[in-house]
Design an enzyme around this catalytic site. Structure first.
Site, PDB file in Angstrom:
ATOM      1  N   LEU A  21      87.621  -7.040 -27.639  1.00 52.98           N
ATOM      2  CA  LEU A  21      88.821  -6.571 -26.921  1.00 52.98           C
ATOM      3  C   LEU A  21      88.503  -5.362 -26.053  1.00 52.98           C
ATOM      4  O   LEU A  21      89.189  -5.078 -25.071  1.00 52.98           O
ATOM      5  CB  LEU A  21      89.913  -6.202 -27.927  1.00 52.98           C
ATOM      6  CG  LEU A  21      90.554  -7.368 -28.673  1.00 52.98           C
ATOM      7  CD1 LEU A  21      91.471  -6.845 -29.769  1.00 52.98           C
ATOM      8  CD2 LEU A  21      91.323  -8.267 -27.718  1.00 52.98           C
ATOM      9  N   LYS A  23      85.525  -1.663 -25.596  1.00 51.37           N
ATOM     10  CA  LYS A  23      84.492  -0.850 -26.232  1.00 51.37           C
ATOM     11  C   LYS A  23      84.748   0.619 -25.925  1.00 51.37           C
ATOM     12  O   LYS A  23      85.350   0.962 -24.912  1.00 51.37           O
ATOM     13  CB  LYS A  23      83.073  -1.269 -25.828  1.00 51.37           C
ATOM     14  CG  LYS A  23      82.713  -1.209 -24.380  1.00 51.37           C
ATOM     15  CD  LYS A  23      81.261  -1.721 -24.245  1.00 51.37           C
ATOM     16  CE  LYS A  23      80.728  -1.683 -22.845  1.00 51.37           C
ATOM     17  NZ  LYS A  23      81.530  -2.340 -21.856  1.00 51.37           N
ATOM     18  N   GLY A  24      84.366   1.446 -26.902  1.00 54.67           N
ATOM     19  CA  GLY A  24      84.548   2.892 -26.726  1.00 54.67           C
ATOM     20  C   GLY A  24      83.181   3.531 -26.818  1.00 54.67           C
ATOM     21  O   GLY A  24      82.160   2.846 -26.800  1.00 54.67           O
ATOM     22  N   GLY A  27      81.463   2.418 -30.394  1.00 55.32           N
ATOM     23  CA  GLY A  27      81.597   1.109 -31.043  1.00 55.32           C
ATOM     24  C   GLY A  27      82.422   0.158 -30.200  1.00 55.32           C
ATOM     25  O   GLY A  27      82.648   0.395 -29.013  1.00 55.32           O
ATOM     26  N   VAL A  29      85.780  -2.990 -30.275  1.00 52.51           N
ATOM     27  CA  VAL A  29      86.962  -3.514 -30.969  1.00 52.51           C
ATOM     28  C   VAL A  29      87.012  -5.029 -30.759  1.00 52.51           C
ATOM     29  O   VAL A  29      86.820  -5.499 -29.628  1.00 52.51           O
ATOM     30  CB  VAL A  29      88.254  -2.876 -30.422  1.00 52.51           C
ATOM     31  CG1 VAL A  29      89.473  -3.507 -31.064  1.00 52.51           C
ATOM     32  CG2 VAL A  29      88.255  -1.367 -30.686  1.00 52.51           C
ATOM     33  N   LYS A  44      88.036  -2.417 -35.379  1.00 52.66           N
ATOM     34  CA  LYS A  44      87.212  -1.448 -34.656  1.00 52.66           C
ATOM     35  C   LYS A  44      85.938  -1.255 -35.470  1.00 52.66           C
ATOM     36  O   LYS A  44      86.004  -0.946 -36.659  1.00 52.66           O
ATOM     37  CB  LYS A  44      87.976  -0.124 -34.491  1.00 52.66           C
ATOM     38  CG  LYS A  44      87.252   0.894 -33.619  1.00 52.66           C
ATOM     39  CD  LYS A  44      87.978   2.243 -33.588  1.00 52.66           C
ATOM     40  CE  LYS A  44      88.627   2.619 -32.351  1.00 52.66           C
ATOM     41  NZ  LYS A  44      89.151   3.986 -32.260  1.00 52.66           N
ATOM     42  N   ASP A 138      95.344  14.554 -27.616  1.00 54.17           N
ATOM     43  CA  ASP A 138      94.592  13.789 -26.599  1.00 54.17           C
ATOM     44  C   ASP A 138      95.472  12.710 -25.988  1.00 54.17           C
ATOM     45  O   ASP A 138      95.056  11.565 -25.828  1.00 54.17           O
ATOM     46  CB  ASP A 138      93.331  13.174 -27.245  1.00 54.17           C
ATOM     47  CG  ASP A 138      92.302  12.788 -26.191  1.00 54.17           C
ATOM     48  OD1 ASP A 138      91.349  12.065 -26.522  1.00 54.17           O
ATOM     49  OD2 ASP A 138      92.493  13.180 -25.013  1.00 54.17           O
TER      50      ASP A 138
HETATM   51  C1  LIG Z   1      85.552   1.507 -30.000  1.00 49.78           C
HETATM   52  C2  LIG Z   1      86.832   1.601 -29.241  1.00 49.78           C
HETATM   53  C3  LIG Z   1      87.308   0.798 -28.207  1.00 49.78           C
HETATM   54  C4  LIG Z   1      88.534   1.344 -27.877  1.00 49.78           C
HETATM   55  C5  LIG Z   1      89.458   0.917 -26.818  1.00 49.78           C
HETATM   56  N1  LIG Z   1      90.096  -0.344 -27.260  1.00 49.78           N
HETATM   57  C6  LIG Z   1      91.219  -0.486 -28.004  1.00 49.78           C
HETATM   58  C7  LIG Z   1      91.452  -1.859 -28.103  1.00 49.78           C
HETATM   59  C8  LIG Z   1      92.582  -2.540 -28.741  1.00 49.78           C
HETATM   60  C9  LIG Z   1      93.121  -2.156 -29.977  1.00 49.78           C
HETATM   61 CL1  LIG Z   1      92.436  -0.833 -30.861  1.00 49.78          CL
HETATM   62  C10 LIG Z   1      94.230  -2.835 -30.518  1.00 49.78           C
HETATM   63  N2  LIG Z   1      94.817  -3.869 -29.861  1.00 49.78           N
HETATM   64  C11 LIG Z   1      94.289  -4.263 -28.670  1.00 49.78           C
HETATM   65  N3  LIG Z   1      94.704  -5.263 -27.860  1.00 49.78           N
HETATM   66  C12 LIG Z   1      93.874  -5.263 -26.811  1.00 49.78           C
HETATM   67  C13 LIG Z   1      94.045  -6.198 -25.722  1.00 49.78           C
HETATM   68  C14 LIG Z   1      95.060  -7.122 -25.665  1.00 49.78           C
HETATM   69  N4  LIG Z   1      94.886  -7.806 -24.512  1.00 49.78           N
HETATM   70  C15 LIG Z   1      95.730  -8.900 -24.014  1.00 49.78           C
HETATM   71  N5  LIG Z   1      93.849  -7.365 -23.848  1.00 49.78           N
HETATM   72  C16 LIG Z   1      93.308  -6.382 -24.590  1.00 49.78           C
HETATM   73  C17 LIG Z   1      92.120  -5.641 -24.174  1.00 49.78           C
HETATM   74  N6  LIG Z   1      92.944  -4.282 -26.891  1.00 49.78           N
HETATM   75  C18 LIG Z   1      93.185  -3.641 -28.081  1.00 49.78           C
HETATM   76  C19 LIG Z   1      90.432  -2.468 -27.356  1.00 49.78           C
HETATM   77  N7  LIG Z   1      89.592  -1.504 -26.890  1.00 49.78           N
HETATM   78  N8  LIG Z   1      88.793   2.361 -28.694  1.00 49.78           N
HETATM   79  O1  LIG Z   1      87.757   2.529 -29.505  1.00 49.78           O
END
Ligand SMILES: Cc1cc(Cn2cc(-c3c(Cl)cnc4nc(-c5cn(C)nc5C)[nH]c34)cn2)no1
Length: 288
Positions: A21, A23-24, A27, A29, A44, A138
């Site tokens: 989904l 990356k930070g 790490g 997700v 995550k 933040d």
């Molecule tokens: C390591 C790291 C990466 C990130 C940034 N991040 C957060 C998400 C994420 C989370 Cl934590 C929860 N739900 C999510 N849904 C999405 C998503 C949904 N769609 C349709 N597209 C996306 C993209 N991302 C989510 C992903 N990366 N923080 O720490």
């Protein structure tokens, strides 16, 4: 969505891992589904060696400790965590519409009714946090996700702490959202409180309506403009929105408009209707 099992111990084998989904810094997700219940979540994955190298283990521990104890519709849930020899796993709520900053960049700036609804949700989440004496520290578009029904969810509590606090952690990332008292702490009272989130809420309101942060400049100039509160609101921003921004971006933390007042501000009331009749009126106005 069935509930996540009340397992004492979670482990990786309990989950089917789906698409990445995002990356930070430390790490990635992944979309994930708990096998026995079909519960969909965001997993995550943080690598222990990278956390040690980045000296952020304490922050991750705090993120887990703080976010596990929060339950609010506009705060991303942390349902549990577990680790193996190399990695730490956080079982997070899946936000169906992803990262708010991507929506903001695509739209350039939000219409006033949309910005006002988001700021009302932020004020509600921050009121909940501050009641628990937690300050996020933040608040910025990159740390906000959007749920399936368009509601926003504050995420990433890596920088949150229990207020008041005078720890001077080395900040990384953008300076744009830092309040004056974190840029240049006043010698006497070098404490700062949860009022730092009020300043960031003002910066967020401005960025939602204008499409860029109010003090955006070179790092040195940004710090100077923040310390002096030097910013101007473009004329296309309504008078009510400008009034709220000006009442949040106040140098003296004690003089910033409290969250209770934000929720009753004319700009918020004008766009955030409550109750059935009002809802019909709102939808009748052709709002999405
Ligand atoms: C390591 C790291 C990466 C990130 C940034 N991040 C957060 C998400 C994420 C989370 Cl934590 C929860 N739900 C999510 N849904 C999405 C998503 C949904 N769609 C349709 N597209 C996306 C993209 N991302 C989510 C992903 N990366 N923080 O720490």
């Amino acid at each position: 969505q069935p509930p996540l099992p009340k397992a004492k111990e979670f482990h990786l084998g309990m989950f089917e891992i789906g698409k990445p989904l995002g990356k930070g810094k430390f790490g990635r997700v992944y979309l994930a589904r708990e096998r026995s219940t079909g519960f969909v979540c965001a997993l995550k994955v943080l690598h222990k060696t990278e956390l040690q190298q980045g000296k952020v283990e304490k922050q991750v521990r705090r993120e887990i400790e703080i976010q596990s104890n929060l339950a609010h519709p506009n705060i991303l849930r942390l349902y549990g965590h577990f680790h193996d020899s190399k990695r730490i796993f956080l079982i997070l709520e899946f936000a169906g519409k992803g990262e708010l900053y991507k929506h903001l960049r695509k739209a350039q700036k939000f219409p006033e009714w949309q910005a006002a609804q988001y700021i009302a949700q932020m004020a509600s989440a921050l009121k909940y946090l501050h009641k628990k004496h937690v300050m996020h520290r933040d608040i910025k578009p990159e740390n906000i996700l959007v749920g399936l029904h368009g509601e926003i969810k504050i995420s990433d509590f890596g920088w949150s702490v229990h207020a008041p606090n005078n720890r001077r952690n080395t900040m990384c990332g953008t300076l744009d959202y830092l309040p004056p008292e974190m840029i240049k702490p006043n010698r006497e009272e070098n404490w700062y409180s949860e009022k730092v989130d009020l300043w960031s809420l003002g910066v967020l309101t401005y960025e939602f309506l204008v499409g860029e942060a109010p003090f955006e400049d070179t790092p040195v100039m940004t710090q100077r403009r923040i310390a002096r509160g030097e910013m101007s609101v473009p004329s296309f921003v309504s008078a009510e929105a400008r009034d709220l921004i000006k009442r949040l971006l106040v140098l003296d933390p004690e003089k910033r408009i409290p969250l209770e007042e934000v929720e009753k501000h004319p700009w918020i009331l004008k766009h955030c209707v409550k109750g059935e009749r009002a809802f019909q009126r709102a939808s009748g106005d052709g709002k999405k």
